[in-house]
Design a protein around this motif. Sequence first.
Motif, mmCIF file in Angstrom:
data_model
loop_
_atom_site.group_PDB
_atom_site.id
_atom_site.type_symbol
_atom_site.label_atom_id
_atom_site.label_comp_id
_atom_site.label_asym_id
_atom_site.label_seq_id
_atom_site.Cartn_x
_atom_site.Cartn_y
_atom_site.Cartn_z
ATOM 1 N N TYR A 76 0.795 -1.367 -0.130
ATOM 2 C CA TYR A 76 -0.013 0.021 -0.075
ATOM 3 C C TYR A 76 0.862 1.248 0.068
ATOM 4 O O TYR A 76 0.461 2.371 -0.729
ATOM 5 C CB TYR A 76 -0.999 0.071 1.144
ATOM 6 N N LEU A 77 1.830 1.100 0.733
ATOM 7 C CA LEU A 77 2.840 2.335 0.700
ATOM 8 C C LEU A 77 3.492 2.604 -0.650
ATOM 9 O O LEU A 77 3.529 3.779 -0.934
ATOM 10 C CB LEU A 77 4.002 2.242 1.637
ATOM 11 N N LEU A 78 3.762 1.673 -1.296
ATOM 12 C CA LEU A 78 4.354 1.653 -2.881
ATOM 13 C C LEU A 78 3.136 2.195 -3.959
ATOM 14 O O LEU A 78 3.304 3.019 -4.457
ATOM 15 C CB LEU A 78 4.720 0.430 -3.358
ATOM 16 N N GLN A 79 1.965 1.802 -3.405
ATOM 17 C CA GLN A 79 0.900 2.352 -4.448
ATOM 18 C C GLN A 79 0.589 3.873 -4.124
ATOM 19 O O GLN A 79 0.255 4.780 -4.899
ATOM 20 C CB GLN A 79 -0.399 1.620 -4.135
ATOM 21 N N LEU A 80 0.370 4.173 -2.884
ATOM 22 C CA LEU A 80 0.426 5.609 -2.366
ATOM 23 C C LEU A 80 1.529 6.641 -3.081
ATOM 24 O O LEU A 80 1.258 7.456 -3.741
ATOM 25 C CB LEU A 80 0.310 5.602 -0.761
ATOM 26 N N ALA A 81 2.817 6.162 -2.914
ATOM 27 C CA ALA A 81 3.777 6.745 -3.570
ATOM 28 C C ALA A 81 3.686 7.085 -4.821
ATOM 29 O O ALA A 81 3.961 8.123 -5.571
ATOM 30 C CB ALA A 81 5.142 6.109 -3.158
ATOM 31 N N ASP A 82 3.159 5.837 -5.371
ATOM 32 C CA ASP A 82 3.050 5.847 -7.042
ATOM 33 C C ASP A 82 1.887 6.921 -7.215
ATOM 34 O O ASP A 82 2.192 7.576 -8.498
ATOM 35 C CB ASP A 82 2.637 4.375 -7.446
ATOM 36 N N HIS A 83 0.661 6.766 -6.664
ATOM 37 C CA HIS A 83 -0.485 7.658 -7.150
ATOM 38 C C HIS A 83 -0.164 9.113 -6.589
ATOM 39 O O HIS A 83 -0.919 9.911 -6.960
ATOM 40 C CB HIS A 83 -1.564 7.095 -6.417
ATOM 41 N N THR A 84 0.842 9.401 -5.898
ATOM 42 C CA THR A 84 1.138 10.887 -5.390
ATOM 43 C C THR A 84 2.620 11.406 -6.122
ATOM 44 O O THR A 84 2.805 12.680 -5.678
ATOM 45 C CB THR A 84 1.273 10.935 -3.874
ATOM 46 N N GLY A 85 3.128 10.499 -6.799
ATOM 47 C CA GLY A 85 4.384 11.022 -7.490
ATOM 48 C C GLY A 85 5.373 11.157 -6.656
ATOM 49 O O GLY A 85 6.394 12.064 -6.982
ATOM 50 N N VAL A 86 5.423 10.653 -5.391
ATOM 51 C CA VAL A 86 6.494 10.653 -4.305
ATOM 52 C C VAL A 86 7.551 9.594 -4.978
ATOM 53 O O VAL A 86 7.208 8.440 -5.005
ATOM 54 C CB VAL A 86 6.168 10.464 -2.972
ATOM 55 N N ASP A 87 8.830 9.908 -4.949
ATOM 56 C CA ASP A 87 9.956 9.114 -5.326
ATOM 57 C C ASP A 87 10.553 8.641 -3.773
ATOM 58 O O ASP A 87 11.289 9.432 -3.204
ATOM 59 C CB ASP A 87 10.931 9.726 -6.090
ATOM 60 N N LEU A 88 10.161 7.456 -3.420
ATOM 61 C CA LEU A 88 10.630 6.901 -2.230
ATOM 62 C C LEU A 88 11.853 6.713 -1.902
ATOM 63 O O LEU A 88 12.436 7.184 -0.865
ATOM 64 C CB LEU A 88 9.757 5.351 -1.862
ATOM 65 N N ARG A 89 12.919 6.401 -2.853
ATOM 66 C CA ARG A 89 14.295 6.569 -2.783
ATOM 67 C C ARG A 89 14.750 7.906 -2.290
ATOM 68 O O ARG A 89 15.560 8.135 -1.558
ATOM 69 C CB ARG A 89 14.815 5.883 -4.065
ATOM 70 N N ASP A 90 14.118 8.913 -3.046
ATOM 71 C CA ASP A 90 14.624 10.182 -2.877
ATOM 72 C C ASP A 90 14.016 10.613 -1.429
ATOM 73 O O ASP A 90 15.069 11.255 -0.748
ATOM 74 C CB ASP A 90 13.966 11.061 -3.847
ATOM 75 N N ALA A 91 12.893 10.330 -1.062
ATOM 76 C CA ALA A 91 12.116 10.776 0.091
ATOM 77 C C ALA A 91 12.841 10.062 1.273
ATOM 78 O O ALA A 91 13.451 10.837 2.382
ATOM 79 C CB ALA A 91 10.731 10.434 0.091
#
Length: 116
Positions: A76-91
């Motif tokens: 779910y976290l990966l999907q949330l990042a995908d749908h909000t345009g957040v680059d998790l590696r960067d964050a």
Amino acid sequence: MTLDVADLQQRLRAFAAARQWQPYHTPKNLAMALMVEAAELQELFQWLTPEESQQLTADPAQKERVGEEMADVLLYLLQLADHTGVDLRDAVERKLVKNAIKHPAPPAGPAAADGP
């Protein structure tokens, strides 16, 4: 195994599309689902002593349950990042730097060995 975030996000998009779930995968709904899954993970440890919580995954069946709930949280976290345009590696990288500044390591020496 290396965790390929982009590949997982693509697979999750395809999974949702095959089931026509895209209208339901809004940031609000994904954040709510993430919290539900986190609560299900927490429930496995609820009422355990600290020692019991450290031993929970010694039982293979319990380890499987913990792993499934952790996977649900991650997905779910990966999907949330995908749908909000957040680059998790960067964050994550930015947050680690901020955490290191906010919580610097104590100087090395005898007192450092007395920590948690």
